[in-house]
Design an enzyme around this catalytic site. Structure first.
Site, PDB file in Angstrom:
ATOM      1  N   ALA A  12       0.823  -1.223   0.000  1.00 47.98           N
ATOM      2  CA  ALA A  12       0.000   0.000   0.000  1.00 47.98           C
ATOM      3  C   ALA A  12       0.851   1.265   0.000  1.00 47.98           C
ATOM      4  O   ALA A  12       1.976   1.311   0.500  1.00 47.98           O
ATOM      5  CB  ALA A  12      -0.902   0.003   1.235  1.00 47.98           C
ATOM      6  N   TYR A  57       0.002 -13.050   1.334  1.00 45.92           N
ATOM      7  CA  TYR A  57       0.019 -12.560   2.718  1.00 45.92           C
ATOM      8  C   TYR A  57       0.224 -13.736   3.682  1.00 45.92           C
ATOM      9  O   TYR A  57       0.972 -13.640   4.653  1.00 45.92           O
ATOM     10  CB  TYR A  57      -1.286 -11.844   3.062  1.00 45.92           C
ATOM     11  CG  TYR A  57      -1.670 -10.715   2.123  1.00 45.92           C
ATOM     12  CD1 TYR A  57      -0.704  -9.930   1.496  1.00 45.92           C
ATOM     13  CD2 TYR A  57      -3.005 -10.415   1.863  1.00 45.92           C
ATOM     14  CE1 TYR A  57      -1.062  -8.889   0.637  1.00 45.92           C
ATOM     15  CE2 TYR A  57      -3.379  -9.383   1.014  1.00 45.92           C
ATOM     16  CZ  TYR A  57      -2.404  -8.636   0.399  1.00 45.92           C
ATOM     17  OH  TYR A  57      -2.764  -7.614  -0.448  1.00 45.92           O
ATOM     18  N   LYS A  96      -6.406   2.359  10.455  1.00 46.46           N
ATOM     19  CA  LYS A  96      -7.777   2.843  10.630  1.00 46.46           C
ATOM     20  C   LYS A  96      -8.491   2.775   9.294  1.00 46.46           C
ATOM     21  O   LYS A  96      -7.806   2.863   8.276  1.00 46.46           O
ATOM     22  CB  LYS A  96      -7.825   4.266  11.171  1.00 46.46           C
ATOM     23  CG  LYS A  96      -6.864   5.279  10.602  1.00 46.46           C
ATOM     24  CD  LYS A  96      -6.781   5.571   9.147  1.00 46.46           C
ATOM     25  CE  LYS A  96      -7.946   6.170   8.442  1.00 46.46           C
ATOM     26  NZ  LYS A  96      -7.681   6.416   6.999  1.00 46.46           N
TER      27      LYS A  96
HETATM   28  N1  LIG Z   1      -2.614   6.518   8.868  1.00 45.81           N
HETATM   29  C1  LIG Z   1      -2.520   7.157   7.728  1.00 45.81           C
HETATM   30  O1  LIG Z   1      -1.873   8.203   7.639  1.00 45.81           O
HETATM   31  C2  LIG Z   1      -3.181   6.581   6.519  1.00 45.81           C
HETATM   32  C3  LIG Z   1      -3.041   7.230   5.306  1.00 45.81           C
HETATM   33  C4  LIG Z   1      -3.565   6.622   4.180  1.00 45.81           C
HETATM   34  C5  LIG Z   1      -4.264   5.426   4.284  1.00 45.81           C
HETATM   35  N2  LIG Z   1      -4.438   4.852   5.498  1.00 45.81           N
HETATM   36  C6  LIG Z   1      -5.152   3.573   5.618  1.00 45.81           C
HETATM   37  O2  LIG Z   1      -4.289   2.576   5.114  1.00 45.81           O
HETATM   38  C7  LIG Z   1      -5.019   1.602   4.392  1.00 45.81           C
HETATM   39  C8  LIG Z   1      -4.426   1.520   2.997  1.00 45.81           C
HETATM   40  O3  LIG Z   1      -4.611   2.746   2.328  1.00 45.81           O
HETATM   41  P1  LIG Z   1      -3.722   3.111   1.025  1.00 45.81           P
HETATM   42  O4  LIG Z   1      -4.296   4.311   0.434  1.00 45.81           O
HETATM   43  O5  LIG Z   1      -2.294   3.113   1.392  1.00 45.81           O
HETATM   44  O6  LIG Z   1      -4.089   1.840   0.105  1.00 45.81           O
HETATM   45  P2  LIG Z   1      -3.597   1.464  -1.340  1.00 45.81           P
HETATM   46  O7  LIG Z   1      -2.406   2.257  -1.754  1.00 45.81           O
HETATM   47  O8  LIG Z   1      -4.801   1.457  -2.214  1.00 45.81           O
HETATM   48  O9  LIG Z   1      -3.082  -0.021  -1.130  1.00 45.81           O
HETATM   49  C9  LIG Z   1      -3.857  -1.041  -0.626  1.00 45.81           C
HETATM   50  C10 LIG Z   1      -3.110  -2.343  -0.893  1.00 45.81           C
HETATM   51  O10 LIG Z   1      -3.926  -3.425  -0.497  1.00 45.81           O
HETATM   52  C11 LIG Z   1      -3.679  -4.544  -1.326  1.00 45.81           C
HETATM   53  N3  LIG Z   1      -4.985  -5.089  -1.753  1.00 45.81           N
HETATM   54  C12 LIG Z   1      -5.471  -6.305  -1.411  1.00 45.81           C
HETATM   55  N4  LIG Z   1      -6.685  -6.495  -1.923  1.00 45.81           N
HETATM   56  C13 LIG Z   1      -6.959  -5.388  -2.634  1.00 45.81           C
HETATM   57  C14 LIG Z   1      -8.062  -5.015  -3.427  1.00 45.81           C
HETATM   58  N5  LIG Z   1      -9.139  -5.810  -3.570  1.00 45.81           N
HETATM   59  N6  LIG Z   1      -8.044  -3.819  -4.041  1.00 45.81           N
HETATM   60  C15 LIG Z   1      -6.992  -2.991  -3.868  1.00 45.81           C
HETATM   61  N7  LIG Z   1      -5.901  -3.298  -3.140  1.00 45.81           N
HETATM   62  C16 LIG Z   1      -5.888  -4.498  -2.538  1.00 45.81           C
HETATM   63  C17 LIG Z   1      -2.805  -4.091  -2.477  1.00 45.81           C
HETATM   64  O11 LIG Z   1      -1.502  -4.567  -2.206  1.00 45.81           O
HETATM   65  P3  LIG Z   1      -0.863  -5.832  -2.956  1.00 45.81           P
HETATM   66  O12 LIG Z   1      -1.224  -5.671  -4.402  1.00 45.81           O
HETATM   67  O13 LIG Z   1       0.569  -5.672  -2.692  1.00 45.81           O
HETATM   68  O14 LIG Z   1      -1.439  -7.076  -2.373  1.00 45.81           O
HETATM   69  C18 LIG Z   1      -2.791  -2.573  -2.367  1.00 45.81           C
HETATM   70  O15 LIG Z   1      -1.545  -2.025  -2.702  1.00 45.81           O
HETATM   71  C19 LIG Z   1      -6.480   2.036   4.438  1.00 45.81           C
HETATM   72  O16 LIG Z   1      -7.139   1.316   5.457  1.00 45.81           O
HETATM   73  C20 LIG Z   1      -6.425   3.512   4.810  1.00 45.81           C
HETATM   74  O17 LIG Z   1      -7.540   3.926   5.581  1.00 45.81           O
HETATM   75  C21 LIG Z   1      -3.894   5.402   6.602  1.00 45.81           C
END
Ligand SMILES: NC(=O)c1ccc[n+]([C@@H]2O[C@H](COP(=O)([O-])OP(=O)(O)OC[C@H]3O[C@@H](n4cnc5c(N)ncnc54)[C@H](OP(=O)(O)O)[C@@H]3O)[C@@H](O)[C@H]2O)c1
Length: 332
Positions: A12, A57, A96
């Site tokens: 992610a 995973y 979260k």
């Molecule tokens: N604390 C913070 O500052 C913060 C900031 C942003 C996001 N977040 C949280 O972090 C989490 C991830 O957010 P993100 O924006 O980083 O996510 P993202 O870039 O969209 O990545 C999610 C990852 O999940 C995996 N995945 C598994 N099943 C999937 C599906 N059906 N569709 C899409 N991806 C799938 C993929 O990894 P693989 O392809 O490698 O399996 C993908 O790279 C969320 O829960 C969000 O609320 C927190």
């Protein structure tokens, strides 16, 4: 054991914040990344100089080379993979929103208790000195009786129609995504669930809420208090919070995110006299949650954000959605 060996569950975008924090901590070691494909895991591992890459995973969870995992999956997968990780004997820092139902939250907590593994919600801003300072001001009475908390987190997603945040079955919607920050701030400062909530939302053509505003009501013997929270995918990036009390008002220009501490302003507007800038110690934003996990895993301390608080975050979100959908007040 003096070091925690970390694995990332997914490639992610948000991992780019955790990886430097894990490396910055003397007690953390960035060991592995897992992805849904081996090629993706290897490419990510090469880019971020991570020693081990797993093509699923579960393969990483089965490995005895890691102690703890960071769950950075889309929201609907948090519960499933947190539970699998705990069952594999791994400590878990889960992004979260923790989960999308209270049943899921309860199962996650029960699995952590059964396995004896550490489980915590990743709310990085809660560990920052600014948030802790605001908590101290509220608890030691410097603001007087708290009358109102206002907090918002907005950004513009309109140029990214394929974003997972717009998929209903993935737990999309701005309240789940960024509304949880103001909700968690209210939970932290008030120390409990609201007594009742009201909410309104704009549901866009992707069938998730793209604008949400909520009213969290806290009944008190000395006078009721409220938190007004809002979130949006449809307005330019903006975060803000203020805490009003009978002695004055604390204003935070960057309550939740912001890597550059020099841009943060914490300002006190007293009942009388000039506004005062309150100095806040600087701290790398994502380091606190990592150090907190290390304390819990290596020293056995309780995670700073309790699972009761986490349960309350999800309970409040669900109540707000119900209130918005039914146009009724929902009692918690
Ligand atoms: N604390 C913070 O500052 C913060 C900031 C942003 C996001 N977040 C949280 O972090 C989490 C991830 O957010 P993100 O924006 O980083 O996510 P993202 O870039 O969209 O990545 C999610 C990852 O999940 C995996 N995945 C598994 N099943 C999937 C599906 N059906 N569709 C899409 N991806 C799938 C993929 O990894 P693989 O392809 O490698 O399996 C993908 O790279 C969320 O829960 C969000 O609320 C927190």
């Amino acid at each position: 054991m003096t070091q925690v060996r970390w694995g990332l569950v997914s490639t992610a975008n948000i991992n780019r914040r955790l990886i430097p924090a894990i490396r910055q901590s003397a007690r953390g070691e960035m060991v592995a990344v897992a992805s849904r494909s081996q090629a993706s895991a290897e490419a990510y591992a090469a880019e971020w100089e991570i020693p081990r890459a797993f093509g699923s995973y579960q393969a990483m969870l089965n490995s005895d080379e890691i102690d703890a995992v960071y769950i950075s999956l889309p929201n609907h997968l948090h519960a499933e993979w947190t539970i699998k990780a705990l069952q594999a004997g791994k400590h878990v820092l889960c992004e979260k929103p923790f989960a999308l139902s209270l049943d899921e939250v309860d199962q996650m907590i029960a699995t952590a208790e059964a396995t004896g593994c550490v489980l915590a919600e990743a709310f990085m801003y809660r560990h920052h000195p600014q948030t802790k300072l605001v908590g101290e001001w509220v608890r030691n009475g410097r603001l007087g009786e708290i009358t109102l908390i206002r907090a918002t987190f907005n950004f513009d997603i309109s140029g990214d129609p394929d974003n997972v945040r717009l998929v209903p079955e993935y737990g999309g919607g701005c309240l789940w995504d960024v509304g949880v920050y103001p909700i968690s701030l209210a939970q932290f400062l008030m120390g409990r669930l609201p007594d009742w909530v009201a909410g309104s939302q704009w549901v866009g053509d992707k069938e998730v809420d793209e604008v949400f505003s909520g009213h969290l009501h806290y009944a008190n013997e000395d006078g009721d208090c409220a938190a007004q929270i809002s979130a949006s995918f449809r307005t330019p990036w903006h975060t803000f919070a203020e805490v009003l009390g009978t002695n004055g008002r604390l204003e935070l220009n960057r309550p939740f995110v912001g890597l550059d501490d020099s841009q943060r302003r914490l300002t006190f507007y007293p009942r009388q006299g000039e506004p005062q800038e309150i100095p806040v110690p600087e701290k790398e934003l994502y380091l606190g949650e990592v150090e907190d996990m290390h304390d819990a895993i290596l020293a056995g301390t309780a995670p700073y954000i309790s699972l009761t608080e986490t349960h309350n975050h999800v309970k409040t979100v669900l109540a707000l959605y119900k209130a918005a959908a039914t146009r009724q007040i929902v009692t918690l």
